[in-house]
Design a protein around this motif. Structure first.
Motif, mmCIF file in Angstrom:
data_model
loop_
_atom_site.group_PDB
_atom_site.id
_atom_site.type_symbol
_atom_site.label_atom_id
_atom_site.label_comp_id
_atom_site.label_asym_id
_atom_site.label_seq_id
_atom_site.Cartn_x
_atom_site.Cartn_y
_atom_site.Cartn_z
ATOM 1 N N VAL A 1 -20.500 58.716 23.323
ATOM 2 C CA VAL A 1 -20.832 59.202 24.650
ATOM 3 C C VAL A 1 -20.795 60.729 24.655
ATOM 4 O O VAL A 1 -21.693 61.387 25.194
ATOM 5 N N GLU B 1 -6.404 57.618 19.754
ATOM 6 C CA GLU B 1 -7.434 56.918 20.523
ATOM 7 C C GLU B 1 -7.404 55.410 20.235
ATOM 8 O O GLU B 1 -7.293 54.988 19.081
ATOM 9 N N LYS C 1 -15.992 56.340 22.756
ATOM 10 C CA LYS C 1 -16.158 57.560 23.550
ATOM 11 C C LYS C 1 -16.857 58.670 22.764
ATOM 12 O O LYS C 1 -17.578 59.488 23.352
#
Length: 442
Positions: free
Chosen positions: A437, A429, A434
């Motif tokens: 989220v 990543e 993220k």
């Protein structure tokens, strides 16, 4: 002061092997699961509500938000609330519980942090925290939460903040001032201040960044004095030095398959082994003797007062295992906690100190169990390292199942799978935003 551990600070991605990296990812997933489950406990949720509305940081596992430091306190408290957080027998405590909540709080506002950077912070923060535990000889009356772990929390926070070496050393040194006069009996009596110990360490570890950057520093001998005179009887600086070819401490951790204090796990495994071989029923047993090292022998109370105290009761753990063949979080419901048969059977379990087993602690966490049946037959089993520990690690599928079980009331199966996939491929990543989220409630 912390110069002896400068090799940890200087470590780069190429210094980590595949096992080190993989363990860091599993520790993140495992600790996140423990934190989310802990947030669902009524007492932790009530604590979170007290701080709700003071800021914009996510209180993970809820729809609530708070300021950064209150969020850190609640996350740290939640992380240890279910007794499912990992640990390290070499540090004699729980490094990840003092490192991961810092990360899951502070990185909510950090931009463009890559997966590799996050894994590096986990590995190095864990190493610092664990080695502070190795170096410390706490008072026998003390609980490890909130003591040397505050230095691990501070080290992690300072790395996230980008502190140079001088600021890093001063920040860790001053953080020792916020180590608490903790009591081991808080766990045995089921007093929830025990959970706050860890939350306090997270809050003050993060605040140590501010104190260091504003020149609110501590004496040079701060760490030695706190842990050699006030809270303990020694701080061995040599233990901060990591050998050139030594494994990272994160590789030497244990994961918990049972929702009990780790000292209870070897007795559980020994009892399970005997019952698998002998096929005994609870009604066939007259007495169970458990022999173990000093720290574990303190978990002898047959009259457990509440859920937390029962997590620190070897008699309860053995009784509930025999009647229900499980020792996970599901046994901690009022129905079983007040069950008369279990309470009566717990009075047949006697925990005793053993000189023989004491000499092996903490490199081993042993227990020898004797079961005496109604005919006078004696069945004995010794377990030196319980399931989940070095050489007996939980499999990837077991860790995934544990995470799913702990978070099943919060996230859908689809959401769980996305979180697991993100963390298990974390090194690929480019931005870890993220994850926050994915952790939001739908």
């Amino acid at each position: 002061m912390i110069k002896k551990a400068s090799a940890i600070y200087d470590a780069v991605w190429s210094d980590f092997n595949e096992e080190t990296i993989d363990t860091a990812k599993w520790i993140l997933l495992d600790t996140l699961g423990a934190l989310i489950a802990g947030m669902q406990q009524q007492d932790t949720l009530e604590l979170a509500k007290q701080f709700s509305g003071t800021g914009s940081y996510q209180l993970l596992g809820t729809t609530l938000h708070a300021d950064k430091y209150s969020t850190g306190l609640v996350h740290g408290t939640a992380c240890v609330a279910t007794e499912m957080d990992e640990g390290n027998q070499y540090s004699k405590g729980h490094p990840a519980a003092h490192v991961i909540p810092v990360i899951l709080t502070m990185l909510q506002r950090s931009k463009n942090v890559s997966g590799q950077e996050l894994i590096s912070i986990i590995i190095k923060g864990y190493e610092y925290c664990s080695r502070f535990g190795r170096a410390t000889t706490l008072s026998p009356e003390a609980h490890a939460h909130g003591t040397w772990g505050v230095m691990g929390a501070a080290a992690t926070a300072l790395m996230i903040d980008g502190a140079d070496k001088a600021t890093f050393q001063e920040g860790v040194n001053l953080s020792a001032s916020f180590s608490l006069p903790t009591l081991w009996t808080s766990a045995l009596e089921g007093k929830l201040i025990r959970n706050i110990y860890a939350g306090h360490a997270i809050e003050m570890g993060m605040k140590s960044v501010i104190f260091a950057r504003t020149n609110h520093l501590a004496p040079k001998n701060n760490v030695s004095t706190v842990f050699s005179t006030i809270l303990g009887s020694g701080f061995n600086w040599i233990d901060l030095e990591r050998g050139k070819n030594a494994p990272w401490d994160i590789e030497l951790n244990y994961f918990k398959p049972y929702a009990f204090c780790r000292y209870v796990h070897s007795p559980i495994d020994a009892v399970k082994s005997i019952f698998d071989k002998q096929q005994l029923g609870p009604d066939q047993i007259e007495r169970i003797n458990v022999y173990t090292y000093a720290r574990a022998s303190s978990l002898s109370h047959q009259d457990y007062e509440n859920i937390l105290s029962s997590k620190f009761s070897i008699p309860f753990a053995i009784a509930v295992q025999l009647y229900h063949q499980k020792a996970n979080q599901s046994v901690f419901i009022e129905q079983l906690h007040k069950d008369k048969e279990i309470k009566e059977f717990a009075k047949k379990v006697f925990v005793q100190y053993s000189d023989e087993l004491e000499k092996d602690y903490p490199l081993q966490m042993p227990a020898r169990v004797e079961i005496i049946d109604s005919y006078g037959n004696i069945y004995s089993e010794r377990v030196d390292i319980a399931k989940g520990g070095p050489g007996k690690k939980l499999s990837e599928s077991e860790l995934i199942e544990k995470f799913k079980t702990l978070t099943s009331t919060v996230y859908s199966s689809n959401q769980q799978d996305k979180i697991i996939d993100f963390i298990t491929h974390l090194e690929t990543e480019t931005n870890i935003e993220k994850i926050f989220v994915l952790l939001e409630l739908n």
